[in-house]
Structures are given as C-alpha cells and as structure tokens.
Design a protein around this motif. Structure first.
Motif, PDB file in Angstrom:
ATOM      1  N   MET A   1      80.703  39.148 150.815  1.00  0.00           N
ATOM      2  CA  MET A   1      81.952  38.303 150.648  1.00  0.00           C
ATOM      3  C   MET A   1      82.238  37.832 149.233  1.00  0.00           C
ATOM      4  O   MET A   1      83.214  37.811 148.740  1.00  0.00           O
ATOM      5  CB  MET A   1      81.872  37.108 151.664  1.00  0.00           C
ATOM      6  N   GLU A   2      80.960  37.481 148.529  1.00  0.00           N
ATOM      7  CA  GLU A   2      81.101  36.950 147.252  1.00  0.00           C
ATOM      8  C   GLU A   2      81.466  38.072 146.266  1.00  0.00           C
ATOM      9  O   GLU A   2      82.453  37.872 145.286  1.00  0.00           O
ATOM     10  CB  GLU A   2      79.674  36.546 146.786  1.00  0.00           C
TER      11      GLU A   2
ATOM     12  N   ASP B   1      84.927  38.308 143.755  1.00  0.00           N
ATOM     13  CA  ASP B   1      84.670  38.737 142.444  1.00  0.00           C
ATOM     14  C   ASP B   1      85.816  39.657 141.940  1.00  0.00           C
ATOM     15  O   ASP B   1      86.636  39.649 140.892  1.00  0.00           O
ATOM     16  CB  ASP B   1      83.395  39.520 142.131  1.00  0.00           C
TER      17      ASP B   1
ATOM     18  N   LEU C   1      89.128  38.313 141.689  1.00  0.00           N
ATOM     19  CA  LEU C   1      89.175  37.335 140.393  1.00  0.00           C
ATOM     20  C   LEU C   1      89.562  38.342 139.359  1.00  0.00           C
ATOM     21  O   LEU C   1      90.512  37.993 138.500  1.00  0.00           O
ATOM     22  CB  LEU C   1      87.937  36.741 139.975  1.00  0.00           C
TER      23      LEU C   1
ATOM     24  N   ASN D   1      86.725  11.110 141.166  1.00  0.00           N
ATOM     25  CA  ASN D   1      85.840  10.836 142.240  1.00  0.00           C
ATOM     26  C   ASN D   1      84.773   9.745 141.863  1.00  0.00           C
ATOM     27  O   ASN D   1      83.984  10.121 141.215  1.00  0.00           O
ATOM     28  CB  ASN D   1      84.978  12.148 142.718  1.00  0.00           C
TER      29      ASN D   1
ATOM     30  N   ALA E   1      81.262  10.366 143.420  1.00  0.00           N
ATOM     31  CA  ALA E   1      80.574  11.509 142.549  1.00  0.00           C
ATOM     32  C   ALA E   1      80.173  10.917 141.292  1.00  0.00           C
ATOM     33  O   ALA E   1      79.021  11.530 140.738  1.00  0.00           O
ATOM     34  CB  ALA E   1      81.235  12.814 142.764  1.00  0.00           C
TER      35      ALA E   1
ATOM     36  N   LEU F   1      81.322  16.532 143.335  1.00  0.00           N
ATOM     37  CA  LEU F   1      82.251  17.375 142.572  1.00  0.00           C
ATOM     38  C   LEU F   1      83.396  16.309 142.315  1.00  0.00           C
ATOM     39  O   LEU F   1      83.752  15.447 143.180  1.00  0.00           O
ATOM     40  CB  LEU F   1      82.678  18.560 143.025  1.00  0.00           C
TER      41      LEU F   1
ATOM     42  N   LYS G   1      80.165  32.960 139.729  1.00  0.00           N
ATOM     43  CA  LYS G   1      81.268  33.853 139.583  1.00  0.00           C
ATOM     44  C   LYS G   1      82.608  33.457 139.203  1.00  0.00           C
ATOM     45  O   LYS G   1      83.506  33.073 140.401  1.00  0.00           O
ATOM     46  CB  LYS G   1      81.133  34.900 140.685  1.00  0.00           C
TER      47      LYS G   1
ATOM     48  N   GLN H   1      87.718  26.700 134.716  1.00  0.00           N
ATOM     49  CA  GLN H   1      88.401  27.057 135.943  1.00  0.00           C
ATOM     50  C   GLN H   1      88.094  25.769 136.738  1.00  0.00           C
ATOM     51  O   GLN H   1      86.985  25.025 136.721  1.00  0.00           O
ATOM     52  CB  GLN H   1      87.854  28.210 136.547  1.00  0.00           C
TER      53      GLN H   1
ATOM     54  N   SER I   1      84.841  29.055 145.648  1.00  0.00           N
ATOM     55  CA  SER I   1      84.188  29.255 147.030  1.00  0.00           C
ATOM     56  C   SER I   1      83.015  28.226 147.042  1.00  0.00           C
ATOM     57  O   SER I   1      82.668  27.522 146.283  1.00  0.00           O
ATOM     58  CB  SER I   1      83.783  30.579 147.285  1.00  0.00           C
TER      59      SER I   1
ATOM     60  N   GLY J   1      80.213  28.501 147.887  1.00  0.00           N
ATOM     61  CA  GLY J   1      78.913  29.008 147.410  1.00  0.00           C
ATOM     62  C   GLY J   1      79.040  28.696 145.743  1.00  0.00           C
ATOM     63  O   GLY J   1      77.910  27.913 145.070  1.00  0.00           O
ATOM     64  N   ASN J   2      80.012  28.893 145.207  1.00  0.00           N
ATOM     65  CA  ASN J   2      80.274  28.698 143.824  1.00  0.00           C
ATOM     66  C   ASN J   2      80.367  27.080 143.351  1.00  0.00           C
ATOM     67  O   ASN J   2      79.772  26.877 142.411  1.00  0.00           O
ATOM     68  CB  ASN J   2      81.298  29.457 143.029  1.00  0.00           C
TER      69      ASN J   2
ATOM     70  N   ASP K   1      78.636  30.769 152.840  1.00  0.00           N
ATOM     71  CA  ASP K   1      78.300  31.915 153.387  1.00  0.00           C
ATOM     72  C   ASP K   1      77.049  32.641 153.439  1.00  0.00           C
ATOM     73  O   ASP K   1      76.214  32.259 152.734  1.00  0.00           O
ATOM     74  CB  ASP K   1      79.368  33.158 152.680  1.00  0.00           C
TER      75      ASP K   1
ATOM     76  N   ALA L   1      75.739  34.007 149.930  1.00  0.00           N
ATOM     77  CA  ALA L   1      75.768  33.150 148.967  1.00  0.00           C
ATOM     78  C   ALA L   1      74.463  32.105 148.861  1.00  0.00           C
ATOM     79  O   ALA L   1      73.764  31.984 148.312  1.00  0.00           O
ATOM     80  CB  ALA L   1      76.883  32.361 148.728  1.00  0.00           C
TER      81      ALA L   1
END
Lengths: 405, 509
Positions: A1-2, A6, A9, A284, A287, B353, B396, B402, B408, B410-411, B438, B441
């Motif tokens: 999935m990752e 990619d 992207l 935030n 955080a 975050l 990734k 960004q 995602s 995971g990232n 996921d 990940a």
C-alpha cells in the motif's frame, strides 16, 4: 500500500514540473496574493483620486496617520498566532496616552523618562491580561473584553473627562519629526535618498548572501531570473518610496521606527525558537506542550509584548494629536485585528506572517486615506472597509483551498 | 426457540473496503443477559451500532430480526421506538443540565411545546428510584460521579420503555463498588424481564452475570458459549485463537544495565481526585530492552506514561524516578526531554503533530535548542537534521516541506518517531505505536523500533494488541485497574496467560 502511495507521489511530482503558464501565474498570484491586492488598491486609488494619492505630501501623511495601527497589528499578529485575541488594546492606547500626558503635561517630566515609564505601564497591563489568560485559564476574549471596559474607564478617571494638552515639543517630534537633511539645499532630501539607497543595497546584499550560503551548502535555490526579478522589484519599491518621500520632507522618524519594529518582529517570527514555538502552540497547543514548549509562559509573555506595543501605539497617537483625550484609540483593536486577518492570518491560530499583518494594515490605511480624498463619508468608508475585509479573507481561503487540491 | 427477542443474521459492514464485520450472527433470548466478548477492534461496538441504527439500514448487509419482525432502523430514534436502547462507552450526558432535563432530553414531557416541569420531575424521580440512585432529579449532572452518571444514562433508557438494553463497556470507568452495584442492577432488570446485551473486557464480570456469551474475533462471530460453558479461560481461548505469522522483525536482544526505574508511582484522576489511576506501580527498564505494558482499555497505561512524562496527566502524583542510578525530578515536559525521556502519544493527530506545519518543523519542534544558537534557528542546520531523520525513518515523501496533514498514517507516525529520535532519548515510551496504520507500514515501524533498541535505547511499548506485544517485547508488564498485575519474560508469555493477568484483580507475579 505504501508502495502504491509512493508511485502516486512520483506522478504528482512529474505533473508539477509540467506546469502551464496559467498555473505558474496562479501560483505566484496566490503566494503573493496580499502584495498584489495592495498594489491593485494603490493603482485603483491613484486613478480614482486623480493622482493625489501618490503625491509626496499625501504619502507622508499616510505613513504618519497609520503607523500606530501597524504597531498594534504587529503585536496583535503574535496574539492571533497563538489562537487568542486582545480586545483591550484600543483602551490601553487611551490609558497610556492619558498617563503620559499626566507625566509630561501636569508633572513636567522629561519626555524620555515619561516614554520609558509609559512603556512599562503597557508591559504591566499586558502582564495583567496574560496572568488571567494563561495561569488562571480564562479565555483571552473575556479577559481583554474586561480590559477594554476597565482601561477606558480608568482613562476617564485620570483625565477627569477633559483633554490634556499640549505636550512638550520634543515629544511631538516622535510622530511628526523628519530625518534632518545634512545637505540642506532645499528640493530633494539628499540624506533620505542616501539612506534609501543604503537600505536597498543592504537588503539586496542580504538576499544575495542567503542565496549564496544555500547554494554553498548544496541546497536548492530559485532560478537566477526569478531571483533577479525579486531583487529588482524590491530595489525599485524602496527607491520609489524614498524618492516620493524625499521630494517632501524626507523620511519621517516614525517610518524608521516602524520599519525597525517590522524587521525585528519579522526576524522573531521566522528565525527564532520563540517564533517557532508560537506557531507550534497556535497550530496544536497540546502537541506543542507534549513537545516541551512551555505554552503558558509563552502566552503570558506574548500578552506582555502586546501591552508594550499598545503603549507605544498610545504614545504615537498622543504625540500626533498633541493631546490626550478620553476617546483616543476608540475601535483601534478592531482595526488591528482586521489588519491581521486581511494579512492572511487564521482566526484559530498557527497561520499568519508579520509581513501579511503590515500589508493588511497598509491596505486599511490606504482605503481610509483614498476614500477621504475622494470625499466618501465616514459612514460609507466603514461599510466599504467591512466588505473589503470579508472579500480579502474569502480570497485567501479560496487560494488556500486551490493550493490544497 | 420461540423466545428469541433478537436475531442478527449474516451482518456485514465495511469501512471503505475494510470489513469490520463479516457475516456475524447473534441470537439473544428474551430476558437474558447476553455478553459480547472480543479483543479491541474485533467489531463488538460496530455490531451494536448496526443494531441501534447508528449505522442505518443500507450501510450494512444482513437481517435484524427483532421480536419476530425484520427491522430496518434508519436512525437511533427508529430503534429506540422499538425499545432498543444503547448506552455508549462515552457518556452522552450534558454536564450543565440537571438530571431530569438530561433524562427527558429530546423526549420532553410537554404540551404544545411547553414543558410540564412537575410531570418531568415526578417521572424522573420514579426512574431514579428504579435504578437505585438516591439524589434529587434537580442535581446537575456535573456534580455526579461517573458511576452515578451511568445510572442516569440507564434511567434515561428506561424513560423510553426499554425492552433491549445495550451497555457498551459500562464499568470501564467505574470503581469496584460502582461496578458491583451496576451488575446487581442488571440482575434486577433481568427479573423484571428486560433483556440486556453487555460488552465488557472484564471477564470476571461476564462470568458473574452473563447467561450466554458470544465471541467475536476479527469481525466474525466465532462461537456462542452457553451458561455451563462460561469460564474465563474458555472465553480467552475463543477471543485469542489466532495464528501468529511472521509479522515482526528478527530480534536478538542485547540487554544492558538498568537505566530507568520507577518506584511506588501513584497518580490520581485529575477531576475525580480521589480515584487512583495508577496505584503504587514499580517499573524498571534496561538499556537495549523492549518492554511491553499490556492492559485493557482504561487500565491506566497511557496515564502511567504521561504522568511520568513531565506530569502531563493526573493529580497528586507521588513516587520516585531513578535514572542511571540517580533520583531525578521531572516537573514538566522540557525536564523530561532534558532527562532524555520521550513519549509518543496514542493520539497522533491531537497530541503528536501540528497539522498546519510541514515535516521539517514537526521533526524539530522538540529539539529546537539543537538547531539554534542564542535562540536563532539555523535554517540550514534544521534542513540537514530533518533530512537525516526523513532518511532514517524512511518517510516516503517528495521533500521535507510537505504538510504533515497530507501524509498517510504510517508516514505521520514516522514523523513523530523522527521528532522523538532527534531529541536523543535514552528511554522511549511508545503508546500504541501502530494504531491506525496499514499492515505494511506496521512492519517498518516495528523495524525502526527494533533498530532503536539495538542502538541501546530502552523502549517501552504500550499496546492493546497482544500479538504486537508478544511479537516485539522482551519482557511484559500487565496492568489492570491502575495496578501492575504481572511481569513476565517473552518466553513465559502467551496470549492466554497475558489475558488472564490483564484481568486479574491482584498481582499474580
């Protein structure tokens, strides 16, 4: 999935390189939207007022009449970045103006001492607000609303409902003085032109140095053409303003003061850990706290700073009017807040820039000035300013959405 | 079996392609107490939301047969009209309204829009009698304890002529005495002929009150145990029974000296200040060791880690913290960071975050002093550092500019891990490090964690997923109701005995 993510992207990256001219123009437009709005308004009023707007006398007046709002907007930006608001600044302007009048007019204190004490009073008022907000946990809206009422009342107590005037001449120079011309031959103000030239060359040199250091460290830098364009635009803008001012009386003292403040706070917000912590807290709070940011302490000091800025603004207003009146600074808090929002700040915190706030303040000032020259009544001016605020923020939200998709 | 009040047949419900429920069947007899058991995320709450109309007809497939007729509930009020009432885990009372106002909220006792307060009060006080709550119906809800609030919720359910009462983790937030009262009350209802479905992690409670137990695992109904079969071990076996495939990196632990120790750690609830959330906990961890804390939701695991991390949670915290043999005092988060402790929150988006900022700014926020001189940030240094952690964490993305909101799960988690690694901690508390991530990940996150341990860092994983704990940890603490109930090595641990320890009343070390 990752893996799939990619690839997506990569594809996105590719399409980004093949941007159409329309995309590039829209990108630049949205990135510098506030500057373009400012330029559009400048041109529009230049035409509408048959060229009066850009007359040296008028530009000088524009600066003298709006510096106090810019000072407030700079302080207010930090408060709004935290996600708070300060409604008390208009009343603090009046209160500090009144106290300074008592010191200078009634007690005959030297202006220098009175200015220092007035700024301290502003800091104390900020500390008072900050204490209730960050350590007791009362929302800033309520605390500063209370401040709005209290300090307006206290102003009237101090002044006894009358006006205190006149101030010592030296004090009035704060808002109406000019840089002296050492080459006094009349005509163009040579010292100012030299200062302008020096400033713009310094700015260019600084931009070039930053770019070179980035390049030396093998970072990506913008293309030569784009860099040159940016440098040229800045150089021309500074020199244009310098020439206009030089053909009247030269640089007003207050312009230098405001410019220095803007530079200091621009540096603070973009380059220092304090600035980064303000953005993190506004984005935030929880955080940021869990990342070691002392959010309560930070909030407290931002309000102290706001108090000092309000005091400075109050001194500027008193100096320009050459009087302390009970109604000074009425509604200034709203002007400052509007300037910050027009400049692209988010009401919920975490987004906004000093440059944006200053441009927002200038837009408001030019609207006031331009419409006054055109003979538009105060009533219509208010209505139009409200509409402009709404439209500017709507445009900002639109361009941000476009960027996100 | 004509006395079946509810039958759910082949219920399937998916969330954007992921099957949360897969052909689930459930039969509930009239007048019984039926328990639903399963691990976190097995699908129990989802099933109850389907039944009560939170997920309306059409969003799931399968049939709900209630009182002999097929029902298609379109909303919560649809199911409530038929006498199905659900009481959620998070109470839905309005704190600054009185008990009577809350009980009749949305169901006001009114004539032509004008509320009859006398009738409201009379009915409310009758209902309070039914649930055994001896307070005035005019009391504000905020003045009640959690247990009493639960009773108000039940009174509210009774105001709607309830026939089938669903309780989702009703005792999770209650102390022992309140829990006991609630269970007694359920038995009382049973005598009155009311059917109840209870979801609970506390197996001792289930064995005490349930007539039948249905076990759900991975979105499927596994089996229904009847009265004489119900026993804790049997339930655990049904809940767990899954094969462990090779989903974790190889690990050859190289464990060093004890570097961090906590003694007699006690933490009270920040609002209900008499309640102990952590009760006299002793904990230690060695360099290079991965330690797990296993426990059910509400056991006090997150509270333990957060209270250690600069008193970010709790009230009246007491106990000793010893690092590298010396006692240290940690009063706020920056003290904790200076003492090289890191805590990765279970709630990435709210506590981890800043979604307005980019990757670079999120990574460096906890270590600004490392990239700044006299309070001025060295932007180049910041970029170099951020790039380094993007590389190490294998984040990734196109670049470090960004916005993290667009990444995602995971990232995003890797960004938070990068943030804490940059603070150069000796001890990392990782709270649910793979929640909402996921499967692919997850392995990467596990590999990063394993690598950090190999570099000599002490790592404490808090997780609700037993396979994760078993797969990653060298040593495991179990926790229940604020106390540590076990401390066992990887070799001794099985899902069954962990589950037993996690639900044990007293320490069984």
């Amino acid at each position: 999935m990752e893996q799939l993510g990619d690839k997506k992207l990569e594809i996105k990256g590719n399409t980004r390189e093949k941007k159409t001219i329309k995309d590039i123009v829209l990108d630049i437009l949205s990135k510098y939207s506030m500057i373009f709005i400012l330029i559009a308004i400048l041109i529009a009023f230049q035409l509408l007022t048959d060229g009066i707007l850009w007359r040296p006398l008028n530009i000088t007046n524009l600066i003298l009449q709006n510096s106090h709002i810019l000072v407030l907007a700079v302080g207010m930006l930090l408060v709004i970045l935290l996600g708070d608001v300060d409604l008390s600044v208009g009343s603090v302007v009046a209160f500090v103006g009144a106290s300074s009048a008592v010191m200078m007019v009634q007690w005959q204190w030297p202006p220098f001492v009175a200015i220092i004490v007035s700024l301290l009073i502003g800091g104390l008022i900020g500390a008072w607000n900050g204490f209730w907000i960050s350590y007791i946990g009362i929302p800033a809206f309520i605390v500063t609303l209370a401040g709005l009422l209290s300090f307006r009342g206290l102003t009237q107590v101090i002044l006894g409902g009358t006006t205190l005037a006149p101030f010592p001449v030296a004090f009035t120079k704060l808002s109406s003085g000019y840089i002296p011309d050492f080459f006094g031959e009349g005509g163009l103000h040579i010292t100012s032109i030299l200062i302008g030239l020096l400033l713009s060359l310094l700015a260019v040199w600084n931009m070039w140095k930053v770019r070179k250091r980035k390049k030396d460290n093998l970072f990506e830098v913008e293309s030569v053409v784009w860099f040159a364009t940016k440098v040229a635009i800045m150089f021309v803008a500074i020199m244009l303003l310098t020439f206009v001012l030089a053909s009247y009386q030269g640089y007003p003292v207050i312009l230098i003061l405001v410019a220095v403040l803007v530079m200091i706070y621009g540096f603070l917000t973009t380059k220092t850990t304090i600035g980064r912590q303000v953005y993190a807290t506004g984005g935030n709070r929880k955080a940021a706290e869990l990342s070691g940011v002392k959010t309560k302490k930070l909030t407290f000091w931002i309000f102290v700073n706001m108090g000092v800025m309000a005091a400075l603004s109050g001194l500027l207003v008193a100096s320009r009017l050459n009087a302390a009146t009970p109604n000074a600074g009425n509604g200034f808090e709203l002007d400052a807040i509007a300037a910050v929002y027009i400049g692209g700040a988010s009401a919920s915190g975490g987004i906004g820039t000093i440059l944006g706030a200053v441009i927002g303040g200038l837009i408001m000032g030019i609207l006031n000035n331009g419409m006054s020259i055109m003979g538009v009544g105060i009533d219509w001016q208010q209505a139009i300013k409200g509409l402009i605020l709404l439209l500017a923020v709507a445009f900002d939200i639109y361009s941000r959405k476009r960027k996100a998709t | 079996m004509s006395d079946i009040i509810l039958e759910m047949k082949n219920i399937t419900k998916d969330f954007s392609g992921v099957k949360a429920l897969n052909n689930v069947n459930l039969k509930v007899k009239k007048g019984e107490i039926h328990a639903l058991c399963g691990e976190n995320g097995a699908g129990k709450s989802t099933l109850m939301k389907v039944l009560s109309g939170v997920y309306p007809f059409g969003e799931y497939t399968g049939d709900i047969i209630y009182n002999g007729e097929v029902c298609e509930f379109k909303s919560i009020s649809g199911s409530e009209q038929k006498g199905v009432v659900i009481i959620h885990q998070e109470l839905a009372l309005i704190p600054y309204l009185s008990i009577k106002e809350n009980i009749f909220l949305g169901n006001e006792q009114s004539k032509k829009g004008i509320i009859d307060w006398n009738l409201t009060e009379k009915k409310a006080s009758n209902l309070l009698k039914t649930v055994g709550l001896a307070v005035s119906p005019n009391t504000l809800v905020t003045q009640l304890g959690v247990g009493q609030q639960q009773l108000v919720e039940i009174a509210k359910a009774f105001s709607k002529d309830v026939q089938l009462l669903i309780l989702d983790e009703p005792t999770a937030a209650l102390n022992e005495e309140d829990s006991k009262n609630l269970l007694e009350l359920m038995k009382e209802f049973k005598k009155q002929g009311i059917t109840s479905i209870i979801i609970s992690h506390k197996l001792n409670e289930i064995t005490e009150v349930a007539d039948n137990v249905t076990i759900i695992r991975d979105g499927k109904s596994i089996e229904t145990l009847t009265n004489e079969q119900i026993d804790e071990n049997r339930i655990i076996k049904g809940m767990v029974g899954r094969d462990l495939t090779n989903r974790y990196p190889d690990r050859k632990p190289d464990i060093g000296q004890k570097i961090f120790e906590v003694k007699n750690w006690t933490v009270h609830h920040p609002i209900d200040t008499k309640r102990k959330v952590n009760d006299n906990i002793d904990f230690y961890i060695n360099a290079g060791e991965i330690v797990g804390i296993a426990g059910l939701m509400g056991a006090g695991r997150t509270e333990f880690a957060m209270s250690l991390f600069g008193k970010s949670y709790g009230h009246g915290i007491s106990g000793q913290i010893i690092k590298d043999g010396k006692e240290i005092k940690i009063n706020n988060v920056s003290d904790a960071i200076k003492n090289r402790i890191a805590y990765l929150s279970e709630d990435r988006k709210n506590y981890g975050l800043n979604l307005l900022q980019d990757i670079k700014e999120n990574i460096t926020i906890a270590s600004l002093s490392k990239i700044a001189a006299q309070g001025v940030i060295d932007k180049e240094k910041e970029i170099i550092e951020a790039e380094k952690y993007r590389d190490n964490m294998r984040i990734k993305t196109k670049d470090i500019y960004q916005n993290v909101a667009s990444l995602s799960g995971g990232n995003q988690q890797k960004v938070v891990l990068g943030k804490w690694l940059m603070s150069e901690p000796d001890i990392l508390f990782l709270d649910e490090p793979t929640r909402g991530i996921d499967v692919g990940a997850k392995f990467e996150i596990y590999s990063i964690i394993e690598q950090m341990a190999r570099e000599g860092k002490a790592i404490c994983i808090i997780s609700s997923e037993l396979p994760e704990i078993l797969g990653m940890c060298d040593r495991i603490y179990t926790m229940n109701e604020g106390r540590f109930t076990g401390n066992i090595t990887k070799n001794e641990a099985t899902q069954e005995n962990l589950m037993k320890l996690m639900t044990a009343e007293e320490a069984m070390i």
